[in-house]
Design a protein around this motif. Sequence first.
Motif, PDB file in Angstrom:
ATOM      1  N   ASN A  25       0.828  -1.205   0.000  1.00  0.00           N
ATOM      2  CA  ASN A  25       0.000   0.000   0.000  1.00  0.00           C
ATOM      3  C   ASN A  25       0.865   1.258   0.000  1.00  0.00           C
ATOM      4  OD1 ASN A  25      -2.591  -1.157  -0.032  1.00  0.00           O
ATOM      5  ND2 ASN A  25      -2.530  -1.533   2.158  1.00  0.00           N
ATOM      6  N   GLN A  36      -4.049   4.705   1.959  1.00  0.00           N
ATOM      7  CA  GLN A  36      -5.388   4.667   1.389  1.00  0.00           C
ATOM      8  C   GLN A  36      -5.678   5.942   0.615  1.00  0.00           C
ATOM      9  OE1 GLN A  36      -7.094   4.611   5.234  1.00  0.00           O
ATOM     10  NE2 GLN A  36      -7.328   2.385   5.340  1.00  0.00           N
ATOM     11  N   ASN A  58      -4.511   1.627  -1.468  1.00  0.00           N
ATOM     12  CA  ASN A  58      -3.736   2.101  -2.614  1.00  0.00           C
ATOM     13  C   ASN A  58      -3.271   0.961  -3.521  1.00  0.00           C
ATOM     14  OD1 ASN A  58      -3.961   4.801  -1.955  1.00  0.00           O
ATOM     15  ND2 ASN A  58      -2.138   4.786  -0.673  1.00  0.00           N
ATOM     16  N   GLN A  83      -4.895  -1.641  -4.291  1.00  0.00           N
ATOM     17  CA  GLN A  83      -6.010  -2.023  -5.152  1.00  0.00           C
ATOM     18  C   GLN A  83      -6.177  -1.030  -6.303  1.00  0.00           C
ATOM     19  OE1 GLN A  83      -9.728  -2.407  -3.049  1.00  0.00           O
ATOM     20  NE2 GLN A  83     -10.928  -2.655  -4.903  1.00  0.00           N
ATOM     21  N   ILE A  84      -5.872   0.232  -6.051  1.00  0.00           N
ATOM     22  CA  ILE A  84      -6.054   1.267  -7.075  1.00  0.00           C
ATOM     23  C   ILE A  84      -5.068   1.079  -8.225  1.00  0.00           C
ATOM     24  CG2 ILE A  84      -5.915   3.750  -7.496  1.00  0.00           C
ATOM     25  CD1 ILE A  84      -6.846   4.180  -4.644  1.00  0.00           C
ATOM     26  N   LEU A 137     -10.351   3.354  -0.281  1.00  0.00           N
ATOM     27  CA  LEU A 137      -9.784   2.312  -1.131  1.00  0.00           C
ATOM     28  C   LEU A 137      -8.309   2.105  -0.787  1.00  0.00           C
ATOM     29  CD1 LEU A 137     -11.262   3.383  -4.583  1.00  0.00           C
ATOM     30  CD2 LEU A 137     -12.050   1.518  -3.134  1.00  0.00           C
ATOM     31  N   THR A 158      -6.056  -1.679 -10.902  1.00  0.00           N
ATOM     32  CA  THR A 158      -7.369  -1.658 -11.534  1.00  0.00           C
ATOM     33  C   THR A 158      -7.464  -0.478 -12.491  1.00  0.00           C
ATOM     34  OG1 THR A 158      -9.756  -1.783 -11.089  1.00  0.00           O
ATOM     35  CG2 THR A 158      -8.474  -0.202  -9.803  1.00  0.00           C
ATOM     36  N   ILE A 192     -15.790   6.608   0.566  1.00  0.00           N
ATOM     37  CA  ILE A 192     -15.290   5.288   0.206  1.00  0.00           C
ATOM     38  C   ILE A 192     -13.771   5.307   0.361  1.00  0.00           C
ATOM     39  CG2 ILE A 192     -15.086   3.565  -1.623  1.00  0.00           C
ATOM     40  CD1 ILE A 192     -17.662   4.664  -2.805  1.00  0.00           C
ATOM     41  N   GLN A 244     -16.063   2.368  -8.338  1.00  0.00           N
ATOM     42  CA  GLN A 244     -16.588   3.362  -7.398  1.00  0.00           C
ATOM     43  C   GLN A 244     -16.381   4.758  -7.986  1.00  0.00           C
ATOM     44  OE1 GLN A 244     -18.217   2.389  -4.759  1.00  0.00           O
ATOM     45  NE2 GLN A 244     -17.632   0.224  -4.869  1.00  0.00           N
ATOM     46  N   ALA A 272     -12.111   1.245  -9.503  1.00  0.00           N
ATOM     47  CA  ALA A 272     -12.599  -0.060  -9.053  1.00  0.00           C
ATOM     48  C   ALA A 272     -14.120  -0.088  -8.991  1.00  0.00           C
ATOM     49  CB  ALA A 272     -11.996  -0.416  -7.688  1.00  0.00           C
ATOM     50  N   TRP A 313      -9.143   8.326  -0.278  1.00  0.00           N
ATOM     51  CA  TRP A 313     -10.516   8.579   0.156  1.00  0.00           C
ATOM     52  C   TRP A 313     -11.308   9.213  -0.983  1.00  0.00           C
ATOM     53  CZ3 TRP A 313     -11.761   9.633   5.879  1.00  0.00           C
ATOM     54  CH2 TRP A 313     -10.918   8.866   6.699  1.00  0.00           C
TER      55      TRP A 313
END
Length: 294
Positions: A123, A158, A173, A175-176, A171, A179, A169, A147, A145, A160
């Motif tokens: 992350n 993260q 980092n 994951q970002i 998320l 995707t 939301i 959202q 993702a 926001w």
Amino acid sequence: MGLLQPDAVVHRDAIDLMRDVRGIDWLGLLETWGLRVLATVLIFLLGRWLARRLARGLDRVLGRAGVDATLGGFLHNIAYAVMIVLVIMTALSALGIPTTSMFALLGAAGLAVGLAIKDSLSNIAAGVMLIVLRPFRAGDHVVIAGQEGIVQEIRVFQTWLRTFDHRVIILPNSQITTTQIINYSLLPLRRMEVPVGVGYGDDLKKARELLLKIAQEHPSIVDDPPPVARVMALADSSITLTLYAFTRNDDHVDTRSQVVEAIRDEFAANGLNIPFPQRDLHLYYAEPPAAGTR
């Protein structure tokens, strides 16, 4: 021979100790270890001063680059800690202490810690990439993702997002960065698409002219690229035309709403229909059975 008295034993040991102390080459020992200790102290002090200067220089570079303050502080601490460890190892090496085993021990400890917090490290690495590469910034309208929302803050671990119905939301980092990211705010203009259905018996040329007239007269629709109206589909109940026009990002939502309202009014005023799905219902009544039959 009789046993020596305790006081005599202590006295003899003291004499032997004094003889050994006098036999030490203090001048040679001072020359050898004194210089080593002095060099060790100088290396540590100079290295610590240099580490502080480099860490402050890193702060200035990150500040000019507009890096997030949280990430800047984190990178400052990491860089300073790494430089201090290198300074200590160099000082111990100058003192004559072997540092190979210490480096191996530190490497093993770092590996163990890295495996324990690998998700957090991923992350952090992703957060650094987001801030350095800048696929989006705070205030951008994005879809990440699946959202959609406005980027509120990019943190070390993260990101926001604030949705349009005022939900937050959060998320990770990591994951970002793995995707798809859609950024509606990166470019100054955004295309608006307005599909309109007209009846099969209506004048398509007139409908296209009205759509272009509405777009050209609206103050928030730009002239370059120019608006375009195209016939897109022959649907079940209507012919679908689509108006393509560009607006500024901030004006997109309001402009589209106003254009849709203007299309409805202009079409009605010019005798054009906007049909809606219709169904014809046919009822059949069976004849009653003849008398005496079943």
